[in-house]
Enzyme design. Structure first.
Site, short mmCIF file in Angstrom:
data_model
loop_
_atom_site.label_atom_id
_atom_site.label_comp_id
_atom_site.label_asym_id
_atom_site.label_seq_id
_atom_site.Cartn_x
_atom_site.Cartn_y
_atom_site.Cartn_z
N ALA A 9 -4.21 7.42 -5.11
CA ALA A 9 -2.82 6.97 -5.23
C ALA A 9 -2.86 5.47 -5.47
O ALA A 9 -2.66 4.66 -4.57
CB ALA A 9 -2.06 7.31 -3.95
N GLY B 49 0.84 -1.21 0.00
CA GLY B 49 0.00 0.00 0.00
C GLY B 49 0.86 1.24 0.00
O GLY B 49 2.05 1.18 -0.30
N ASN B 50 0.27 2.37 0.30
CA ASN B 50 1.03 3.61 0.40
C ASN B 50 0.38 4.54 1.43
O ASN B 50 -0.64 4.19 2.01
CB ASN B 50 1.13 4.29 -0.98
CG ASN B 50 -0.23 4.64 -1.54
OD1 ASN B 50 -0.94 5.48 -1.01
ND2 ASN B 50 -0.62 3.97 -2.62
N HIS B 51 0.98 5.70 1.65
CA HIS B 51 0.57 6.57 2.76
C HIS B 51 -0.62 7.48 2.45
O HIS B 51 -0.95 8.35 3.26
CB HIS B 51 1.75 7.45 3.20
CG HIS B 51 2.86 6.69 3.85
ND1 HIS B 51 2.68 5.99 5.01
CD2 HIS B 51 4.15 6.49 3.48
CE1 HIS B 51 3.82 5.41 5.36
NE2 HIS B 51 4.73 5.70 4.44
N SER B 52 -1.25 7.33 1.31
CA SER B 52 -2.38 8.22 1.01
C SER B 52 -3.49 8.06 2.05
O SER B 52 -3.87 6.95 2.40
CB SER B 52 -2.93 7.89 -0.38
OG SER B 52 -4.16 8.56 -0.59
#
Ligand code: CTP
Length: 216
Positions: free
Chosen positions: A94, A27-30
């Protein structure tokens, strides 16, 4: 203030989670905040808004029709048919660019040796909408760049066939992922570049929608 009465607006927001096994993901930090602010502001301005949102802890206003998804594939499968009825699509999600080629049915056990996970590209939602975009539809992409921001965002706008690109960098203190504020630059196909200052995301949403209204 812009007026979006009668317009159908489709927004994507948040990260996507790409499963590795039943308990892990890429995943990512969005946080989803920027896209949620855009969806809420568009609804406030009278638009009929559908928000397709990846995993986010943030709520959205009742005036927004929200559909929650997990993965890039789920977002793609939902957004493509929804785009047919949209006047404006704003893709702020994102989306993960890669996902594990195979998802393990069982939790992967720890071993002494190193572990390699093969990744494959996810479908590019923005580029797919760019390919099926009709006359009169406005497609807005987001570009998060860490180097050569303007050139990369311009190249991305042309490659993905979108009309406007909202660009942000991670260079600004207080802007972007995980913050309540953001600083964006909007570029269009005629080469216009509009810089905005560091502002709360609620106000950045107004700036973006005002710019979109002027482009329509
Ligand atoms: N996007 C999308 N589907 C994907 C990947 C990205 O719809 N699978 C959209 C994002 O929502 C955003 C835009 O494309 O509006 C820019 O995404 P980005 O990941 O920065 O672009 P890439 O083409 O992946 O370029 P790079 O990773 O090289 O920066």
């Amino acid at each position: 203030m812009a007026d979006l009465r009668g317009k159908r607006v489709l927004v994507t927001a948040g990260p996507t989670h790409e499963a590795i096994d039943p308990v892990r993901f890429i995943g990512n930090h969005s946080s989803g905040r920027m896209g949620i602010c855009i969806a809420e502001e568009a609804a406030r301005q009278g638009a009929e808004v559908t928000l397709v949102c990846g995993p986010s802890h943030l709520a959205s206003a009742p005036g927004v029709h929200r559909i929650d998804v997990i993965s890039a594939q789920q977002m793609y499968d939902l957004v493509l048919p929804l785009f047919a009825d949209a006047d404006i699509a704003i893709l702020s999600a994102a989306v993960a660019d890669y996902r594990p080629r195979a998802v393990s049915a069982q939790k992967i056990k720890k071993k002494d040796a190193s572990l390699t996970i093969e990744l494959e590209p996810t479908p590019d939602i923005l580029a797919s909408l760019g390919q099926i975009k009709r006359e009169g539809q406005l497609l807005v992409g987001f570009a998060l760049e860490t180097e050569n921001a303007l050139a990369n965002a311009q190249e991305k706008m042309v490659r993905k066939n979108c009309d406007l690109m909202v660009m942000n960098t991670l260079a600004d203190e207080g802007a972007g992922f995980g913050h309540d504020t953001n600083r964006v630059t909007i570029i269009d196909r005629r080469g216009n570049i509009t810089n905005f200052g560091l502002r709360p995301k609620t106000e950045v949403a107004i700036d973006i929608l005002t710019h979109i209204s002027q482009t329509l």
